[in-house]
Design an enzyme around this catalytic site. Sequence first.
Site, PDB file in Angstrom:
ATOM      1  N   HIS A   5       0.824  -1.202   0.000  1.00 21.06           N
ATOM      2  CA  HIS A   5       0.000   0.000   0.000  1.00 21.06           C
ATOM      3  C   HIS A   5       0.864   1.260   0.000  1.00 21.06           C
ATOM      4  O   HIS A   5       2.058   1.222   0.312  1.00 21.06           O
ATOM      5  CB  HIS A   5      -0.927  -0.002   1.215  1.00 21.06           C
ATOM      6  CG  HIS A   5      -1.988  -1.054   1.149  1.00 21.06           C
ATOM      7  ND1 HIS A   5      -2.914  -1.243   2.136  1.00 21.06           N
ATOM      8  CD2 HIS A   5      -2.279  -1.993   0.193  1.00 21.06           C
ATOM      9  CE1 HIS A   5      -3.725  -2.242   1.824  1.00 21.06           C
ATOM     10  NE2 HIS A   5      -3.351  -2.716   0.645  1.00 21.06           N
TER      11      HIS A   5
ATOM     12  N   GLU B 223       0.920   3.868   2.012  1.00 12.18           N
ATOM     13  CA  GLU B 223       1.491   4.255   3.306  1.00 12.18           C
ATOM     14  C   GLU B 223       2.770   3.469   3.597  1.00 12.18           C
ATOM     15  O   GLU B 223       3.761   4.041   4.060  1.00 12.18           O
ATOM     16  CB  GLU B 223       0.473   3.999   4.430  1.00 12.18           C
ATOM     17  CG  GLU B 223      -0.818   4.795   4.294  1.00 12.18           C
ATOM     18  CD  GLU B 223      -1.909   4.004   3.606  1.00 12.18           C
ATOM     19  OE1 GLU B 223      -3.065   4.110   4.029  1.00 12.18           O
ATOM     20  OE2 GLU B 223      -1.594   3.281   2.616  1.00 12.18           O
TER      21      GLU B 223
ATOM     22  N   CYS C 288      -5.875   1.429   5.967  1.00 13.30           N
ATOM     23  CA  CYS C 288      -6.525   0.164   6.336  1.00 13.30           C
ATOM     24  C   CYS C 288      -6.155  -0.219   7.767  1.00 13.30           C
ATOM     25  O   CYS C 288      -5.056   0.060   8.242  1.00 13.30           O
ATOM     26  CB  CYS C 288      -6.145  -0.942   5.356  1.00 13.30           C
ATOM     27  SG  CYS C 288      -4.426  -1.480   5.443  1.00 13.30           S
TER      28      CYS C 288
ATOM     29  N   CYS D 291      -2.084  -0.890   7.738  1.00  8.38           N
ATOM     30  CA  CYS D 291      -1.247   0.308   7.630  1.00  8.38           C
ATOM     31  C   CYS D 291      -1.262   1.114   8.926  1.00  8.38           C
ATOM     32  O   CYS D 291      -0.285   1.786   9.257  1.00  8.38           O
ATOM     33  CB  CYS D 291      -1.721   1.176   6.461  1.00  8.38           C
ATOM     34  SG  CYS D 291      -1.416   0.443   4.843  1.00  8.38           S
TER      35      CYS D 291
END
Length: 365
Positions: free
Chosen positions: A58, A60, A83, A92
Amino acid sequence: MSTKPSSTIYHNHFMKLAFLQAKKVLGNTKENPAVGCVIVKNSQVISASHTSKNGRPHAETNALLLSKKKNVNASLYVTLEPCSHYGKTGPCTSLIKKQKIKKVFYSICDPDDRTYNKSKFFFKKNKIKFKENILKSFALNFYKSYINYKKKNLPYVMAKIAVSKDLFTINRRKKWITNEFSRQRVHLLRSIHDCLLTSSATINSDNPDLTCRVNGLESTTPSCIIIDKKLKINVNSKVIKNANKRKTVIFYNNGNLKKIKLIKKKKVKLVKQKIVFNNFSLEDLLFKIKSMGYSRIFLESGVNLTSNFLKKNLVNDLSLFISKYKIGTFGLKRFKINNYISKKNSYSKENVNLFGDQFISYNIK
């Protein structure tokens, strides 16, 4: 007098930078959303990244790992709620805590039920300051396809059609109706979708490449799905010849065994599917495409298939390219735009002059 910008302007600035990151991978993250993330410390960007191609890691994670030695007490700007659940990767939110981020700013909540509106409870519990709804209106439009994918369980569909000034879609004298600048815009539109949907009639008539031929964006050419009820496609067409360079799928009802074997040799996947344009099987087709992992469909076909999708309210956005020239008696197959576009069911979100041609993007409600 202080020259320090207001907090709204300040936060909007960094969120815009995060969206610029997200735009880089729009249409190239499979079923996951294209997310951008920016890490800020002492009013300076120390890291910026986006969701990896195919959806993981992801945004992040990518941004935090780029600046991991500097993240203590930094602020994190991300285009979508981080998330907070365990999937194929860890949440995350946990990484944000581990990296000792002080403040988190995000645009809208993630419509995924596993995450929706849950990160705030994690941040409160762990005394991480947060603020949501930064550039909310922009985000709702940017994530229109992802929201549609999660809430309606259908992939987003953008339909493209090119017409003459008198609304014909075929010119018997020339291959092209619109100019080179319109065609370049189409290449860019292809690049932000993970699937291009067309018909064998279009391929047999025009023999198009249906690729993204813009310098630097060649790798963003979407997979190609072809609707071919009776397997009439020309096996020597460019799309079939180049099927080994990208995923190519044909949905068909029936076809002779010899041709089926020949097409399979070209590295084309064949999927038997009931295809009837005047009932709900087009919606079934979209469910099937979604089950294959596609979330953003670029419908690039003739007036018949496009009209059928519009009639069934399966199109989210319509990209209309209008030439400045009339074709008159050399024109075939008019696109009756007023049958599908009205003030009640749509609005124009973009209207651009492309050196004579007109490009109008309609958002269909």
